[in-house]
Design an enzyme around this catalytic site. Structure first.
Site, mmCIF file in Angstrom:
data_model
loop_
_atom_site.group_PDB
_atom_site.id
_atom_site.type_symbol
_atom_site.label_atom_id
_atom_site.label_comp_id
_atom_site.label_asym_id
_atom_site.label_seq_id
_atom_site.Cartn_x
_atom_site.Cartn_y
_atom_site.Cartn_z
ATOM 1 N N SER A 146 0.866 -1.176 0.000
ATOM 2 C CA SER A 146 0.000 0.000 0.000
ATOM 3 C C SER A 146 0.905 1.228 0.000
ATOM 4 C CB SER A 146 -0.829 -0.022 1.299
ATOM 5 O OG SER A 146 -1.297 1.264 1.644
ATOM 6 N N TYR A 159 -3.049 -0.999 10.002
ATOM 7 C CA TYR A 159 -2.921 -1.208 8.562
ATOM 8 C C TYR A 159 -1.542 -0.750 8.088
ATOM 9 C CZ TYR A 159 -4.335 -0.936 3.599
ATOM 10 O OH TYR A 159 -4.435 -1.099 2.237
HETATM 11 C C1 GCO Z 1 -7.033 4.687 3.891
HETATM 12 C C2 GCO Z 1 -7.192 3.735 2.731
HETATM 13 C C3 GCO Z 1 -5.828 3.326 2.190
HETATM 14 C C4 GCO Z 1 -5.962 2.644 0.861
HETATM 15 C C5 GCO Z 1 -4.650 2.170 0.275
HETATM 16 C C6 GCO Z 1 -3.739 3.273 -0.083
HETATM 17 O O1 GCO Z 1 -7.752 4.532 4.877
HETATM 18 O O2 GCO Z 1 -6.168 5.574 3.776
HETATM 19 O O3 GCO Z 1 -7.941 2.611 3.072
HETATM 20 O O4 GCO Z 1 -5.213 2.539 3.115
HETATM 21 O O5 GCO Z 1 -6.805 1.547 0.938
HETATM 22 O O6 GCO Z 1 -4.029 1.247 1.095
HETATM 23 O O7 GCO Z 1 -2.532 2.749 -0.557
#
Ligand code: GCO
Length: 255
Positions: A146, A159
């Protein structure tokens, strides 16, 4: 006729989380490039739909329903594929979840769920695949990172930690498995039009920020990952290892 560098015929690709979104688009793209695909998800109905659609398009499809956070299910799924004579040459570790909350309000259980789904799964699935690829002296592992493999954003700490881990796990895989003819690389999608981002797309201020902050001035479409996935799954990338390719409309390239 000389086989194209991007021809995946004779190869089998397992794509996790491929009943919808980015995973589905990449599974379709790998199939269009000639690969047999193994679809994965935890929702039987969605998997059946996706499999019928790919079969209707003339592709060879297997289905491996397992929860990517359940090690026993993963090991059983690989054993079942072995028993069917299906050898996985390409793995796309795509399955992932998002959870948005400021860290001071974040429960450790939610932190662990995101890390298990987005990072630990790639290790376990990668390990089980590599055990089979090493004796065959070839294999491709594509981990889906990501922007958050490189930069942070408030409210998405687990994440971000997981996607940062994906970048370094990919390099660790290269350190151990490149000598066995395996290429491990990652793709870093930018802001893509997916279910995971629906709330962000519908948030006027956030939407405007993404469009204004992205040099391409728009969100990405899931099918725009296909070219990079086929490249990293094909002989064209046989000397590419431990890399992450950002498919983000240039967002990370500029301030
Ligand atoms: C967020 C998004 C991101 C995208 C992606 C960007 O909350 O900023 O969900 O995480 O999904 O990963 O690269």
């Amino acid at each position: 006729m000389k086989k194209s560098l991007f021809d995946l015929s004779g190869r089998t690709a397992l794509v996790t989380g491929s009943s919808r979104g980015l995973g589905r688009a990449m599974a379709e793209g790998l199939a269009d490039a000639g690969a047999t695909v193994v679809l994965n998800g935890s929702d039987e109905a969605r998997l059946t739909d996706a499999a019928s659609a790919l079969r209707a398009a003339g592709h060879t499809v297997h289905v491996a329903r397992f929860d990517v956070t359940n090690e026993a299910e993963i090991i059983a799924a690989f054993a079942a594929l072995d028993a069917q004579g299906v050898s996985v040459d390409i793995v796309v570790n795509n399955a992932g979840i998002q959870f948005r909350r400021p860290m001071v309000e974040l429960d450790t259980a939610d932190w662990r769920r995101v890390i298990e789904t987005n990072l630990t799964s790639a290790f376990v699935i990668g390990r089980e695949a590599a055990k089979r690829m090493i004796p065959r002296k070839h294999g491709k592992i594509i981990n889906i990172g990501s922007l958050m493999s490189n930069v942070g954003r408030a409210t998405v700490a687990p994440y971000t930690a997981a996607k940062g881990g994906i970048k370094m796990l990919t390099q660790a895989m290269t350190a151990e498995w490149a000598v066995h003819g395996i290429q491990a690389n990652a793709i870093g999608p930018g802001y893509m039009l997916t279910e995971m981002n629906e709330a962000l797309v519908n948030d006027g201020a956030f939407n405007a920020w993404v469009v204004g902050r992205t040099p391409s001035r728009r969100w990405g479409r899931p099918d725009e990952l296909v070219g990079t996935a086929v490249f990293l799954a094909s002989p064209a990338s046989d000397y590419v290892n431990g890399q992450i390719i950002y498919v983000d409309g240039g967002m990370l390239a500029v301030l």
